[in-house]
Write a protein that holds these residues in place. Structure first.
Motif, mmCIF file in Angstrom:
data_model
loop_
_atom_site.group_PDB
_atom_site.id
_atom_site.type_symbol
_atom_site.label_atom_id
_atom_site.label_comp_id
_atom_site.label_asym_id
_atom_site.label_seq_id
_atom_site.Cartn_x
_atom_site.Cartn_y
_atom_site.Cartn_z
ATOM 1 N N ILE A 84 47.549 28.656 37.716
ATOM 2 C CA ILE A 84 47.416 27.419 37.748
ATOM 3 C C ILE A 84 47.387 26.130 36.661
ATOM 4 C CG2 ILE A 84 44.508 26.105 37.582
ATOM 5 C CD1 ILE A 84 45.321 27.032 40.675
ATOM 6 N N MET A 85 47.170 26.913 34.677
ATOM 7 C CA MET A 85 47.490 26.498 33.901
ATOM 8 C C MET A 85 49.289 25.657 33.988
ATOM 9 S SD MET A 85 44.987 26.558 32.772
ATOM 10 C CE MET A 85 44.754 26.255 30.868
ATOM 11 N N LYS A 86 49.497 26.359 34.513
ATOM 12 C CA LYS A 86 51.337 26.318 34.037
ATOM 13 C C LYS A 86 50.773 25.035 35.546
ATOM 14 C CE LYS A 86 56.125 27.463 35.536
ATOM 15 N NZ LYS A 86 56.314 26.551 36.505
ATOM 16 N N LEU A 87 51.339 24.344 36.512
ATOM 17 C CA LEU A 87 50.825 23.474 37.160
ATOM 18 C C LEU A 87 49.915 22.464 36.540
ATOM 19 C CD1 LEU A 87 49.752 25.021 41.304
ATOM 20 C CD2 LEU A 87 52.380 23.732 40.349
ATOM 21 N N ALA A 88 48.645 22.105 35.822
ATOM 22 C CA ALA A 88 48.625 21.791 34.763
ATOM 23 C C ALA A 88 49.412 21.419 33.486
ATOM 24 C CB ALA A 88 46.860 22.352 34.413
ATOM 25 N N GLN A 89 50.018 22.175 33.380
ATOM 26 C CA GLN A 89 50.812 21.711 32.361
ATOM 27 C C GLN A 89 52.349 21.377 32.480
ATOM 28 O OE1 GLN A 89 52.532 25.749 30.002
ATOM 29 N NE2 GLN A 89 54.553 24.499 30.570
ATOM 30 N N GLU A 90 52.914 20.778 34.215
ATOM 31 C CA GLU A 90 53.335 19.951 34.308
ATOM 32 C C GLU A 90 52.655 19.170 35.398
ATOM 33 O OE1 GLU A 90 56.306 23.556 36.729
ATOM 34 O OE2 GLU A 90 55.076 23.003 36.870
ATOM 35 N N GLY A 91 51.744 18.851 34.870
ATOM 36 C CA GLY A 91 50.840 16.981 35.340
ATOM 37 C C GLY A 91 50.229 17.446 36.729
ATOM 38 N N GLN A 278 51.083 26.123 24.007
ATOM 39 C CA GLN A 278 49.807 25.426 23.729
ATOM 40 C C GLN A 278 48.691 26.187 24.920
ATOM 41 O OE1 GLN A 278 50.273 21.167 24.374
ATOM 42 N NE2 GLN A 278 48.475 20.579 23.669
ATOM 43 N N THR A 279 49.169 26.240 26.000
ATOM 44 C CA THR A 279 48.794 25.911 26.724
ATOM 45 C C THR A 279 48.160 28.104 27.415
ATOM 46 O OG1 THR A 279 50.013 25.244 28.645
ATOM 47 C CG2 THR A 279 49.215 27.440 29.752
ATOM 48 N N LEU A 280 49.064 28.667 26.478
ATOM 49 C CA LEU A 280 48.522 30.014 26.844
ATOM 50 C C LEU A 280 47.702 30.361 25.654
ATOM 51 C CD1 LEU A 280 49.700 33.112 26.894
ATOM 52 C CD2 LEU A 280 50.434 33.791 25.566
ATOM 53 N N ASP A 281 47.635 29.531 24.447
ATOM 54 C CA ASP A 281 46.264 29.630 23.547
ATOM 55 C C ASP A 281 45.073 28.811 23.789
ATOM 56 O OD1 ASP A 281 48.201 30.366 21.079
ATOM 57 O OD2 ASP A 281 48.174 28.245 21.046
ATOM 58 N N LYS A 282 45.338 27.973 24.787
ATOM 59 C CA LYS A 282 44.053 27.423 26.087
ATOM 60 C C LYS A 282 43.776 28.465 26.477
ATOM 61 C CE LYS A 282 42.362 23.347 28.340
ATOM 62 N NZ LYS A 282 42.250 22.219 28.253
ATOM 63 N N MET A 283 44.948 29.256 27.818
ATOM 64 C CA MET A 283 43.590 30.201 27.549
ATOM 65 C C MET A 283 43.442 31.756 27.704
ATOM 66 S SD MET A 283 46.472 30.857 31.758
ATOM 67 C CE MET A 283 48.024 30.902 30.412
ATOM 68 N N TRP A 284 43.707 31.870 26.027
ATOM 69 C CA TRP A 284 43.131 32.765 25.181
ATOM 70 C C TRP A 284 42.114 32.737 24.163
ATOM 71 C CZ3 TRP A 284 48.320 36.201 23.910
ATOM 72 C CH2 TRP A 284 48.720 36.370 25.207
ATOM 73 N N THR A 285 41.665 31.218 24.392
ATOM 74 C CA THR A 285 40.781 30.830 23.642
ATOM 75 C C THR A 285 39.357 30.785 24.518
ATOM 76 O OG1 THR A 285 41.751 29.088 22.785
ATOM 77 C CG2 THR A 285 39.236 28.725 22.181
ATOM 78 N N ALA A 286 38.515 31.902 24.073
ATOM 79 C CA ALA A 286 36.860 31.768 24.244
ATOM 80 C C ALA A 286 36.012 30.741 24.889
ATOM 81 C CB ALA A 286 36.225 32.208 23.309
ATOM 82 N N TYR A 287 36.252 30.303 26.490
ATOM 83 C CA TYR A 287 35.291 29.633 26.847
ATOM 84 C C TYR A 287 34.243 29.879 27.450
ATOM 85 C CZ TYR A 287 35.056 25.808 30.690
ATOM 86 O OH TYR A 287 35.036 24.047 31.137
ATOM 87 N N THR A 288 33.813 31.434 27.575
ATOM 88 C CA THR A 288 32.168 31.606 26.993
ATOM 89 C C THR A 288 32.819 32.560 26.451
ATOM 90 O OG1 THR A 288 32.935 33.021 29.421
ATOM 91 C CG2 THR A 288 31.959 30.058 29.742
ATOM 92 N N PRO A 289 31.575 32.919 26.446
ATOM 93 C CA PRO A 289 31.594 34.351 25.327
ATOM 94 C C PRO A 289 32.557 35.542 26.203
ATOM 95 C CG PRO A 289 29.807 32.713 25.394
ATOM 96 C CD PRO A 289 30.459 32.572 26.358
ATOM 97 N N GLU A 290 33.240 35.928 25.380
ATOM 98 C CA GLU A 290 34.202 36.946 24.835
ATOM 99 C C GLU A 290 35.059 36.442 26.676
ATOM 100 O OE1 GLU A 290 32.485 40.996 24.987
ATOM 101 O OE2 GLU A 290 32.057 40.314 23.341
ATOM 102 N N ASN A 291 35.046 35.476 26.650
ATOM 103 C CA ASN A 291 35.905 34.864 27.954
ATOM 104 C C ASN A 291 37.208 34.140 28.267
ATOM 105 O OD1 ASN A 291 35.347 36.977 30.136
ATOM 106 N ND2 ASN A 291 33.629 36.744 29.551
ATOM 107 N N GLY A 292 38.521 33.983 28.292
ATOM 108 C CA GLY A 292 39.322 32.728 28.169
ATOM 109 C C GLY A 292 39.302 32.459 29.653
ATOM 110 N N LEU A 293 40.616 31.684 29.833
ATOM 111 C CA LEU A 293 40.570 31.036 31.459
ATOM 112 C C LEU A 293 41.607 32.411 31.702
ATOM 113 C CD1 LEU A 293 41.648 27.271 30.622
ATOM 114 C CD2 LEU A 293 38.925 28.190 31.530
ATOM 115 N N CYS A 294 40.504 32.928 32.561
ATOM 116 C CA CYS A 294 41.674 34.039 33.753
ATOM 117 C C CYS A 294 41.662 35.123 33.221
ATOM 118 C CB CYS A 294 42.816 34.223 34.618
ATOM 119 S SG CYS A 294 44.392 33.553 33.528
ATOM 120 N N PHE A 295 41.783 35.382 31.317
ATOM 121 C CA PHE A 295 42.102 36.215 30.642
ATOM 122 C C PHE A 295 40.441 36.726 29.532
ATOM 123 C CE2 PHE A 295 45.822 35.416 30.452
ATOM 124 C CZ PHE A 295 47.272 35.794 30.962
ATOM 125 N N ASP A 296 39.968 37.924 29.289
ATOM 126 C CA ASP A 296 39.613 38.212 28.897
ATOM 127 C C ASP A 296 39.382 37.660 27.436
ATOM 128 O OD1 ASP A 296 37.235 39.343 30.906
ATOM 129 O OD2 ASP A 296 37.646 41.459 30.951
#
Length: 358
Positions: A84-91, A278-296
């Protein structure tokens, strides 16, 4: 002479590490009563320790090896979310647009939340408000011919949101099943085909697949086992339907998953890859406490970012991985049967790995 002494000391240290980890790996194998397991430790872009124990199936007694495919269950979600993030990166996807923009038939019962549409980012952050499970039979069924969209459409119409989208975290398999349909709608490809051509094949993960075709004929498959009173029993039927591949349908091997972790950590350290840092950093930044996007994702006591995900395949397999990308460290373990004390047995192994390699 000094050079040779240093080399000998290095080999001596590696041997000592292996002795310690071998003992802990054997403990996991014996104490969880699983038919087979595979595990590895990554450090500085290399596999520094790998172990395969037991058999792929108690029916055949074929030994587990580094290319045996294990069901990774919910670890599949990190691949789906990354796509999903890859497709977002590609617009091709806007994470902040409503899901219905991409899937016109996506119409759950919003009720009092009718003005708060579920957006794509809510699906991969477990903040959609969608329920955790759908009908169990639709997760585990020998009939796998119907499409992802057909499977999910049957349930979405009956689904009521549990809370306003985006306001809280609640784990949802259904959210990632819908993400699977979004990927199919946007790319015009079957989910398993897109994941193969855009994610798995570029990383040379040749023993990994989301396809559930020919499971019963795949001799490399570490067959899932159910724990019965008399012990683990192999499940000799196809288990996943097409509709839940995005939530839990990945099968992968020790060698392949090592490539995945190494690739992500290379990208994190600014080497080019199939997604941007940049895409990876977004996934690995906490979106909710202790949870990024699809990763903990969380910070440990030393301030290092920890990235992890675990999976349980309907009480028929267990899987877990952990990365400390700042230190180029990763560890994972997959089994082909569920165990009550999987976590309890794996924790000492991971702690020892951190002690040795961090």
């Amino acid at each position: 002479m000094i050079r040779w002494i240093l080399i000998l000391l290095c080999f001596s240290g590696v041997a000592q590490h292996n002795i310690q980890l071998n003992s802990l790996a054997e403990n996991i194998y014996q104490n969880t009563n699983v038919p087979g397991l595979t595990l590895a430790v990554i450090k500085n872009d290399s596999v520094v320790y790998q172990k395969n124990l037991g058999v792929k199936s108690l029916k055949t007694n074929q030994k587990v090896n580094e290319n045996s495919k294990f069901f990774l269950a919910s670890i599949s979600k990190v691949f789906t979310g990354t796509a999903i993030m890859k497709l977002a990166q590609e617009g091709k996807i806007d994470l902040n647009k409503p899901v219905v923009n991409y899937c016109p038939d996506f119409k759950p019962h919003y009720g009092k939340y009718s003005s708060d549409s579920i957006r794509v980012i809510h699906l991969i952050s477990h903040t959609s408000g969608l329920e955790k499970f759908i009908n169990k039979k639709d997760h585990f069924d020998e009939e796998i011919n119907s499409s992802s969209e057909e499977r999910i459409a049957l349930h979405i119409k009956k689904t009521k949101l549990r809370f306003k989208p985006g306001v809280q975290y609640e784990y949802s398999n259904l959210g990632f099943m819908v993400a699977e349909v979004v990927i199919e709608k946007v790319t015009g490809q079957k989910f398993s085909d897109y994941m193969a051509t855009e994610i798995l094949q570029p990383l040379k993960m040749n023993n990994s697949t989301f396809s559930q075709v020919n499971n019963l004929l795949d001799t490399s498959l570490a067959t899932p086992h159910a724990q019965k009173r008399k012990g683990p029993v192999p499940i000799n039927k196809n288990l996943y339907t097409n509709g839940v591949l995005g939530s839990g349908g990945l099968k992968s091997s020790n060698n392949d998953f090592s490539k995945w972790l190494i690739e992500l950590m290379k990208i994190y350290h600014n080497q080019s890859g199939f997604i941007t840092k940049q895409t990876l950093d977004k996934m690995w930044t906490a979106y909710t406490p202790e949870n990024g996007l699809c990763f903990d994702a969380w910070k440990d006591k030393k301030g290092h970012t920890n990235i992890s995900k675990g999976g349980n395949f309907g009480y028929k397999s267990d899987s877990y991985f952990l990365m400390v990308p700042d230190k180029k460290f990763g560890v994972f373990i997959f089994t082909n049967s569920w165990s009550y004390n999987f976590d309890q047995e794996v924790i000492p192994f991971i702690k020892e790995c951190k002690k040795l390699y961090l």
